[in-house]
Design a protein around this motif. Structure first.
Motif, PDB file in Angstrom:
ATOM      1  N   LEU A  21       0.870  -1.205  -0.003  1.00  0.00           N
ATOM      2  CA  LEU A  21      -0.068   0.074  -0.085  1.00  0.00           C
ATOM      3  C   LEU A  21       0.972   1.183   0.013  1.00  0.00           C
ATOM      4  O   LEU A  21       0.595   2.206  -0.602  1.00  0.00           O
ATOM      5  CB  LEU A  21      -1.137  -0.021   1.116  1.00  0.00           C
ATOM      6  N   LEU A  22       1.967   1.031   0.780  1.00  0.00           N
ATOM      7  CA  LEU A  22       2.804   2.469   0.560  1.00  0.00           C
ATOM      8  C   LEU A  22       3.456   2.561  -0.773  1.00  0.00           C
ATOM      9  O   LEU A  22       3.552   3.598  -1.130  1.00  0.00           O
ATOM     10  CB  LEU A  22       4.113   2.070   1.925  1.00  0.00           C
ATOM     11  N   ALA A  23       3.955   1.522  -1.313  1.00  0.00           N
ATOM     12  CA  ALA A  23       4.475   1.650  -2.655  1.00  0.00           C
ATOM     13  C   ALA A  23       3.285   2.306  -3.661  1.00  0.00           C
ATOM     14  O   ALA A  23       3.749   2.891  -4.408  1.00  0.00           O
ATOM     15  CB  ALA A  23       4.895   0.427  -3.019  1.00  0.00           C
ATOM     16  N   ARG A  24       2.188   1.646  -3.476  1.00  0.00           N
ATOM     17  CA  ARG A  24       1.131   1.970  -4.436  1.00  0.00           C
ATOM     18  C   ARG A  24       0.630   3.684  -4.153  1.00  0.00           C
ATOM     19  O   ARG A  24       0.688   4.535  -4.994  1.00  0.00           O
ATOM     20  CB  ARG A  24      -0.306   1.290  -4.198  1.00  0.00           C
ATOM     21  N   LEU A  25       0.976   4.054  -2.859  1.00  0.00           N
ATOM     22  CA  LEU A  25       0.701   5.499  -2.502  1.00  0.00           C
ATOM     23  C   LEU A  25       1.818   6.301  -3.188  1.00  0.00           C
ATOM     24  O   LEU A  25       1.647   7.604  -3.746  1.00  0.00           O
ATOM     25  CB  LEU A  25       0.626   5.793  -1.103  1.00  0.00           C
ATOM     26  N   GLU A  26       3.036   5.759  -2.978  1.00  0.00           N
ATOM     27  CA  GLU A  26       4.247   6.543  -3.550  1.00  0.00           C
ATOM     28  C   GLU A  26       4.216   6.807  -5.233  1.00  0.00           C
ATOM     29  O   GLU A  26       4.376   7.538  -5.744  1.00  0.00           O
ATOM     30  CB  GLU A  26       5.409   5.837  -3.310  1.00  0.00           C
ATOM     31  N   VAL A  27       3.984   5.556  -5.796  1.00  0.00           N
ATOM     32  CA  VAL A  27       3.610   5.734  -7.198  1.00  0.00           C
ATOM     33  C   VAL A  27       2.511   6.415  -7.783  1.00  0.00           C
ATOM     34  O   VAL A  27       2.315   7.233  -8.654  1.00  0.00           O
ATOM     35  CB  VAL A  27       3.616   4.248  -7.788  1.00  0.00           C
TER      36      VAL A  27
ATOM     37  N   VAL B 150       6.151  11.646  -0.451  1.00  0.00           N
ATOM     38  CA  VAL B 150       5.596  10.664   0.702  1.00  0.00           C
ATOM     39  C   VAL B 150       6.676  10.463   1.677  1.00  0.00           C
ATOM     40  O   VAL B 150       7.930  10.076   1.211  1.00  0.00           O
ATOM     41  CB  VAL B 150       5.007   9.376  -0.157  1.00  0.00           C
ATOM     42  N   LEU B 151       6.207  10.810   2.871  1.00  0.00           N
ATOM     43  CA  LEU B 151       7.383  10.559   4.019  1.00  0.00           C
ATOM     44  C   LEU B 151       6.732   9.567   5.041  1.00  0.00           C
ATOM     45  O   LEU B 151       5.580   9.545   5.493  1.00  0.00           O
ATOM     46  CB  LEU B 151       7.605  11.810   4.629  1.00  0.00           C
ATOM     47  N   ARG B 152       7.533   8.562   5.290  1.00  0.00           N
ATOM     48  CA  ARG B 152       7.417   7.643   6.250  1.00  0.00           C
ATOM     49  C   ARG B 152       7.587   8.443   7.609  1.00  0.00           C
ATOM     50  O   ARG B 152       8.633   8.859   7.814  1.00  0.00           O
ATOM     51  CB  ARG B 152       8.222   6.347   6.367  1.00  0.00           C
ATOM     52  N   SER B 153       6.620   8.383   8.370  1.00  0.00           N
ATOM     53  CA  SER B 153       6.735   9.034   9.729  1.00  0.00           C
ATOM     54  C   SER B 153       6.767   8.130  11.154  1.00  0.00           C
ATOM     55  O   SER B 153       6.325   7.011  10.742  1.00  0.00           O
ATOM     56  CB  SER B 153       5.725   9.986   9.978  1.00  0.00           C
ATOM     57  N   GLY B 154       7.492   8.776  11.931  1.00  0.00           N
ATOM     58  CA  GLY B 154       7.388   8.019  13.551  1.00  0.00           C
ATOM     59  C   GLY B 154       5.917   8.049  13.777  1.00  0.00           C
ATOM     60  O   GLY B 154       5.276   8.797  13.066  1.00  0.00           O
ATOM     61  N   CYS B 155       5.388   7.540  14.731  1.00  0.00           N
ATOM     62  CA  CYS B 155       4.126   7.806  15.431  1.00  0.00           C
ATOM     63  C   CYS B 155       3.743   9.221  15.335  1.00  0.00           C
ATOM     64  O   CYS B 155       4.416   9.851  15.935  1.00  0.00           O
ATOM     65  CB  CYS B 155       4.370   7.045  17.012  1.00  0.00           C
TER      66      CYS B 155
ATOM     67  N   VAL C 219      -6.493   3.664   6.724  1.00  0.00           N
ATOM     68  CA  VAL C 219      -5.974   3.737   5.373  1.00  0.00           C
ATOM     69  C   VAL C 219      -5.419   2.353   5.230  1.00  0.00           C
ATOM     70  O   VAL C 219      -4.198   2.083   5.605  1.00  0.00           O
ATOM     71  CB  VAL C 219      -4.821   4.849   4.874  1.00  0.00           C
ATOM     72  N   LEU C 220      -6.097   1.289   4.942  1.00  0.00           N
ATOM     73  CA  LEU C 220      -5.925  -0.227   5.026  1.00  0.00           C
ATOM     74  C   LEU C 220      -6.147  -1.045   3.593  1.00  0.00           C
ATOM     75  O   LEU C 220      -6.164  -2.207   3.461  1.00  0.00           O
ATOM     76  CB  LEU C 220      -6.535  -0.847   5.896  1.00  0.00           C
ATOM     77  N   ASP C 221      -6.535  -0.278   2.502  1.00  0.00           N
ATOM     78  CA  ASP C 221      -6.690  -1.086   1.402  1.00  0.00           C
ATOM     79  C   ASP C 221      -6.571  -0.330   0.025  1.00  0.00           C
ATOM     80  O   ASP C 221      -6.323   0.925   0.172  1.00  0.00           O
ATOM     81  CB  ASP C 221      -8.389  -1.379   1.256  1.00  0.00           C
ATOM     82  N   ALA C 222      -6.289  -0.868  -1.165  1.00  0.00           N
ATOM     83  CA  ALA C 222      -6.197  -0.249  -2.239  1.00  0.00           C
ATOM     84  C   ALA C 222      -6.926   0.911  -2.826  1.00  0.00           C
ATOM     85  O   ALA C 222      -6.515   1.814  -3.460  1.00  0.00           O
ATOM     86  CB  ALA C 222      -5.848  -1.318  -3.498  1.00  0.00           C
TER      87      ALA C 222
ATOM     88  N   THR D 193      -8.866   2.812  -0.960  1.00  0.00           N
ATOM     89  CA  THR D 193      -8.570   4.046  -0.221  1.00  0.00           C
ATOM     90  C   THR D 193      -7.253   4.782  -0.398  1.00  0.00           C
ATOM     91  O   THR D 193      -7.277   6.102  -0.823  1.00  0.00           O
ATOM     92  CB  THR D 193      -8.554   3.752   1.315  1.00  0.00           C
ATOM     93  N   VAL D 194      -6.239   3.948  -0.845  1.00  0.00           N
ATOM     94  CA  VAL D 194      -4.834   4.571  -1.241  1.00  0.00           C
ATOM     95  C   VAL D 194      -5.176   5.272  -2.474  1.00  0.00           C
ATOM     96  O   VAL D 194      -4.713   6.339  -2.759  1.00  0.00           O
ATOM     97  CB  VAL D 194      -3.802   3.529  -1.222  1.00  0.00           C
ATOM     98  N   ASP D 195      -6.034   4.490  -3.548  1.00  0.00           N
ATOM     99  CA  ASP D 195      -6.269   5.032  -4.767  1.00  0.00           C
ATOM    100  C   ASP D 195      -6.881   6.455  -4.741  1.00  0.00           C
ATOM    101  O   ASP D 195      -6.659   7.323  -5.750  1.00  0.00           O
ATOM    102  CB  ASP D 195      -6.964   3.971  -5.616  1.00  0.00           C
ATOM    103  N   ALA D 196      -7.874   6.390  -3.832  1.00  0.00           N
ATOM    104  CA  ALA D 196      -8.750   7.665  -3.944  1.00  0.00           C
ATOM    105  C   ALA D 196      -7.932   8.713  -3.392  1.00  0.00           C
ATOM    106  O   ALA D 196      -7.978   9.905  -3.648  1.00  0.00           O
ATOM    107  CB  ALA D 196      -9.897   7.277  -2.806  1.00  0.00           C
ATOM    108  N   ILE D 197      -7.053   8.570  -2.392  1.00  0.00           N
ATOM    109  CA  ILE D 197      -6.149   9.638  -1.822  1.00  0.00           C
ATOM    110  C   ILE D 197      -5.179  10.031  -2.886  1.00  0.00           C
ATOM    111  O   ILE D 197      -4.931  11.153  -2.996  1.00  0.00           O
ATOM    112  CB  ILE D 197      -5.368   9.066  -0.680  1.00  0.00           C
ATOM    113  N   SER D 198      -4.509   9.066  -3.534  1.00  0.00           N
ATOM    114  CA  SER D 198      -3.515   9.459  -4.753  1.00  0.00           C
ATOM    115  C   SER D 198      -4.385  10.225  -5.959  1.00  0.00           C
ATOM    116  O   SER D 198      -3.674  11.232  -6.345  1.00  0.00           O
ATOM    117  CB  SER D 198      -3.046   8.095  -5.373  1.00  0.00           C
ATOM    118  N   ALA D 199      -5.521   9.864  -6.076  1.00  0.00           N
ATOM    119  CA  ALA D 199      -6.266  10.730  -7.249  1.00  0.00           C
ATOM    120  C   ALA D 199      -6.572  12.051  -6.592  1.00  0.00           C
ATOM    121  O   ALA D 199      -6.478  13.025  -7.539  1.00  0.00           O
ATOM    122  CB  ALA D 199      -7.715  10.123  -7.452  1.00  0.00           C
ATOM    123  N   TRP D 200      -6.894  12.177  -5.661  1.00  0.00           N
ATOM    124  CA  TRP D 200      -7.218  13.527  -4.810  1.00  0.00           C
ATOM    125  C   TRP D 200      -5.954  14.588  -4.855  1.00  0.00           C
ATOM    126  O   TRP D 200      -5.793  15.779  -5.260  1.00  0.00           O
ATOM    127  CB  TRP D 200      -7.845  13.436  -3.634  1.00  0.00           C
ATOM    128  N   VAL D 201      -4.732  13.999  -4.607  1.00  0.00           N
ATOM    129  CA  VAL D 201      -3.454  14.550  -4.508  1.00  0.00           C
ATOM    130  C   VAL D 201      -3.075  14.826  -5.864  1.00  0.00           C
ATOM    131  O   VAL D 201      -2.656  16.078  -6.211  1.00  0.00           O
ATOM    132  CB  VAL D 201      -2.394  13.880  -3.757  1.00  0.00           C
TER     133      VAL D 201
END
Length: 132
Positions: A38-44, A52-57, A88-91, A93-101
């Motif tokens: 999912l993280l890779a999908r968001l980055e692409v 896209v930044l990986r953050s601590g807690c 954010v646990l499924d493709a 949701t990630v695709d919708a966020i990516s499209a919006w961005v």
């Protein structure tokens, strides 16, 4: 927490923080979810439109997996503010966020209903911790 990267602001892109390093993104909390995929999908999906930044807690563990979309400079100027997203646990949701961005994100593009349903207000501590 991952340090702010000024090059993203210079490019006019959004910043998307993905909570990791706590319960978010773990098999223990969300078994069967392909967190790395999912993280890779968001980055692409946001390439060229967001950093896209990986953050601590992010101090919002009750809402795991948390993603925060921070507006671009143009989005901020237009009134956009960071948007906190939960579960954010499924493709889809990630695709919708990516499209919006890809359309500009906060302050520029209307938030799709499927993304709006994931939005939540962070605690004051969490919002202060991640302030840009």
């Amino acid at each position: 927490m991952t340090a702010y990267d000024s090059s993203a602001r210079d490019l006019g892109t959004c910043i998307v923080r993905v909570c990791r390093d706590c319960c978010c993104g773990t098999e223990a909390k969300h078994p069967g979810v392909d967190h790395d995929g999912l993280l890779a999908r968001l980055e692409v999906g946001t390439r060229g439109r967001a950093r896209v930044l990986r953050s601590g807690c992010l101090l919002a563990c009750d809402h795991s997996n948390v993603v925060v979309v921070t507006p671009s400079p143009a989005g901020r100027k237009a009134g956009g503010r960071p948007v906190w997203l939960q579960s954010v646990l499924d493709a889809a949701t990630v695709d919708a966020i990516s499209a919006w961005v890809a359309c500009g994100g906060p302050g520029i593009a209307s938030m799709p209903e499927s993304v709006h349903e994931k939005a939540f207000a962070p605690t004051q501590l969490a919002a202060t911790w991640t302030a840009v």
